[in-house]
Design an enzyme around this catalytic site. Structure first.
Site, PDB file in Angstrom:
ATOM      1  N   TYR A 108     -15.875 -36.427   2.582  1.00 53.62           N
ATOM      2  CA  TYR A 108     -14.646 -36.842   3.226  1.00 53.62           C
ATOM      3  C   TYR A 108     -13.635 -35.703   3.156  1.00 53.62           C
ATOM      4  CZ  TYR A 108     -10.279 -38.909   4.408  1.00 53.62           C
ATOM      5  OH  TYR A 108      -9.078 -39.143   5.024  1.00 53.62           O
ATOM      6  N   TRP A 110     -11.032 -32.772   5.807  1.00 54.29           N
ATOM      7  CA  TRP A 110     -10.790 -32.181   7.115  1.00 54.29           C
ATOM      8  C   TRP A 110     -11.749 -31.039   7.420  1.00 54.29           C
ATOM      9  CZ3 TRP A 110      -6.170 -32.638  10.431  1.00 54.29           C
ATOM     10  CH2 TRP A 110      -5.472 -33.829  10.195  1.00 54.29           C
TER      11      TRP A 110
END
Length: 766
Positions: A108, A110
């Site tokens: 998880y 960006w």
């Protein structure tokens, strides 16, 4: 030579020298480029880079198994061939002995804005072909919204991807009431990259036309430019919304025709609002006692809202607290009572000022996407439940109307992201990470996550590889050119997974016979077909080779967009994807779940972490742990822009001068921020724009424990997640609650410990 590239915080050109970034130049078409682009300078060859494959000594010598040495052990450098054998063997062992549900594919974060080299896409594709894995759903940013909004308005992503355009707001909105403000710092970023930042200009245009903006936030800088600012006690936004709704209901200002035609359940909500169900009328006087805002101010605001075209907005931050489902639900309800949902410049918006996406016109085409396939394993967790997953195998829990069970995880596979930034109660997370047999981390840098791994895979940064970048709300498809050679022995994740897949017997299926460049060509041609089929296209996209030289292609966008416009025009032909097809002010489904922390309509629940409760007697300062303005989350915390904000190397904590004086703290002092969960050091910055009793410490400073062997050790760098509670928003969504926490602060007078956050661990050779 300059190389065109894209980051989450903007499109830019790169200058390099000696294999590293020496300068960046924002895209000329960007109206308001982000200054955090400069964090890229010096990032490729920074001392925190992972130079080659490494295995934790304890795991290498004693084999897989639980260990409390993670985060406090040395590593052994191994070759790529050895790493591939070790990792493939461990994956096969776990699958054979425990099944694929014993693998958690965390991943998880960006990571990179690239469409092909996106770390999560790569690792999830690989694990699905391996036979599947336990997955997480929703996000730390929007854990509550991702569950509540589909039940209320039938969608989640449309609230952002198809939000009312900024141009429409600037032209048609009379009054914009912003719960949580519209923080410009957050609009620097978009998860797929961005070529333009229009928010500042749109707000200026709105005010120049005569529109008014009201910011409801305890932080003065949560809104750019001239505005009316209401500074409530943090955590009381729902009480304020209920009071505004009370005025609309009791003064005949609610649009009953809209509520009857487009909504269900308003009468049950009104019974609660007027106190018929619980004996408490949600009057402005009631809300004033909770929020600290004058009752007359609230009543006057409600009347102004009903007098013109009004847009109610709620930032994502308001749902990252206990009972976070309530703020966006109450915001929709308030907008529905005004009857302006679906009208240009009116209605509801969620996330303006939370990312550079809401308000920007979307493109009508599917994006180039790496096909991941299906996951044969059905087990899942809400993303913010990672510690519960590892600590409570076999335990049942409620989530979104279902009763689920945490599987027994033996291997955590992480590629992209840093849970030591996103997760709460880091001491508890560290204890949770002692339990699995094996933790695998792909990372370009020795982040806290990498230091807690057993097997560390050195990844390239986006600056070292080619990729495509675009997002659903930006008109450019961008060629991301490699700007620097690969650092040391780092590899693209695609190369790593290709080697593992071949070793495990599905290499041809994983690669489909393509190199990374051939995948880019394939994805481009896939996307190009969608555009060529569009009769309204602006221009025909060129062949790949021409596109790569040109650098970007402009797409058509859907301008003049108003959220829920089609639904308002004809609710029978364009129903919402809710059980009723309408806005569910009262949800029979949620009511039927029987949760005591999330009822069938929006409601006020007293928070645990707020200045109005008993916990504030012990910890009298309300800390807001919001997003930083000098970096994206924890990315490139070692960059120049991020480092320039530090106070004696520590993350800055803002305090009102009166709170500082009461504690003998001066501007620039190092302070200890603490509660019963943990403590961290930070640098004091005095700011009279904060409410007294409120302090602000951004997330994203790399976790740096004074004693790496002690899970409860003080973070000397200033990570607020050593303080935040690891509890979910409610039984419905179990979203992240890391935005608010009560603390105490004292001046730190001891010898300052060094910052070791960016130092690699000890790495031995054999």
């Amino acid at each position: 030579m300059r190389y065109q590239h894209m980051a989450h915080w903007g499109m830019f050109e790169v200058e390099t020298h000696d294999g590293d970034v020496s300068a960046v130049h924002p895209f000329r078409g960007d109206a308001d480029p982000s200054p955090i682009l400069d964090n890229a300078v010096g990032s490729v060859r920074h001392r925190s880079r992972v130079a080659g494959p490494a295995v934790r000594r304890g795991w290498l010598e004693h084999g897989p198994g639980p260990s409390d040495r993670r985060g406090n052990d040395e590593f052994v450098a191994v070759s790529w061939d050895e790493l591939t054998e070790l990792l493939a063997g461990e994956l096969q062992r776990v699958v054979d002995m425990h099944g694929n549900r014993a693998i958690f594919g965390g991943s998880y974060g960006w990571s990179s804005p690239g469409r092909f080299h996106h770390a999560q896409s790569q690792v999830h594709r690989f694990l699905k072909m391996l036979g599947g894995y336990t997955r997480s759903v929703h996000s730390y940013s929007l854990g509550a919204t991702g569950v509540i909004m589909p039940r209320v308005v039938g969608t989640h992503w449309k609230l952002f991807a198809r939000a009312t355009n900024w141009d429409v707001i600037a032209r048609d909105t009379d009054l914009m009431v912003c719960f949580g403000g519209v923080p410009l710092k957050n609009t620097a970023v978009n998860d797929g990259g961005t070529s333009n930042h229009p928010t500042r200009g749109a707000l200026d245009a709105l005010r120049a036309r005569g529109g008014t903006v009201v910011s409801v936030s305890p932080l003065h800088d949560d809104l750019h430019g001239a505005a009316e600012r209401l500074a409530p006690r943090p955590g009381t936004d729902v009480a304020i919304m209920l009071a505004l709704a009370y005025v609309l209901a009791t003064e005949g200002l609610a649009d009953r025709d809209f509520l009857d035609r487009y909504c269900v359940g308003y009468d049950k909500f009104e019974d609660y609002l007027l106190g018929r169900t619980d004996g408490i009328a949600k009057t402005p006087q009631w809300a004033a006692a909770l929020s600290g805002l004058p009752a007359e101010t609230l009543a006057a605001l409600a009347r102004r809202m009903a007098a013109g075209r009004t847009l109610i907005t709620v930032t994502w931050s308001l749902q990252r607290v206990r009972h976070g489902e309530q703020a966006p639900w109450a915001g929709v309800t308030l907008a529905a009572m005004l009857g302006q949902i679906g009208l240009p410049g009116g209605g509801f918006g969620h996330g303006y000022g939370s990312m550079n996406e809401p308000g920007i016109a979307p493109v009508p085409y599917p994006l180039p996407t790496l096909f991941q396939g299906d996951n044969p394993v059905g087990d899942l967790i809400p993303v913010a439940a990672i510690s519960d997953l590892l600590l409570r195998p076999g335990q049942e829990y409620d989530f979104d109307g279902r009763r689920l069970t945490y599987p027994d995880i033996r291997l955590v596979y992480w590629a992209g992201g840093n849970p030591f930034h996103h997760h709460q109660d880091l001491g508890r997370l560290r204890r949770a990470l002692t339990r699995p047999d094996t933790i695998v981390v792909h990372d370009p840098y020795w982040t806290p996550t990498a230091k807690h791994a057993d097997i560390v895979v050195p990844s390239t940064t986006s600056l070292e590889r080619e990729d495509l970048s675009c997002t659903r709300n930006d008109p450019l498809l961008v060629a991301m050119h490699a700007a620097a050679p690969r650092f040391a022995d780092a590899r693209d994740d695609y190369d790593t997974f290709s080697a593992l897949a071949h070793r495990l017997g599905f290499g041809d299926r994983f690669t489909e016979g393509r190199t990374a460049r051939q995948w880019l060509e394939h994805l481009y041609e896939q996307w190009r077909g969608f555009v060529l089929a569009d009769d309204a296209r602006v221009e025909s996209p060129p062949e790949f080779d021409e596109f790569w030289v040109r650098g970007h292609v402009r797409m058509r966008t859907e301008d003049e967009l108003t959220l829920f416009e089609e639904f308002r025009a004809d609710p029978q032909r364009n129903p919402l994807r809710t059980p009723s097809g309408r806005i569910e002010i009262f949800s029979a489904d949620i009511d039927g779940f029987g949760y005591d922390d999330c009822t069938g309509h929006p409601a006020w629940f007293e928070p645990e972490e707020w200045l109005g409760g008993p916990r504030a007697q012990r910890y009298p300062l309300h800390l807001i742990a919001n997003q930083p303005k000098t970096r994206l989350h924890s990315q490139l915390d070692h960059g120049g822009v991020s480092q320039a904000s530090k106070i004696r190397g520590r993350e800055p904590v803002r305090m009102h001068p009166d709170d500082a004086a009461a504690r003998g703290v001066a501007d620039g002092d190092v302070v200890r921020v603490f509660n019963d969960r943990g403590a961290c050091l930070a640098g004091a910055v005095l700011d009279d724009g904060l409410m007294p009793g409120v302090v602000q410490l951004a997330t994203g400073a790399w976790y740096d424990p004074l004693d790496p062997a002690d899970p409860g050790s003080m973070c000397v760098h200033g990570n607020p997640n050593v303080l935040t509670a690891d509890v979910g928003t409610s039984s419905l969504a179990r979203g992240c609650t890391g935005q608010h926490v009560l603390v105490q602060i004292e001046r730190f007078d001891g010898d300052l410990p060094p910052i070791r956050a960016y130092d690699p661990p000890v790495i031995r050779t054999r």
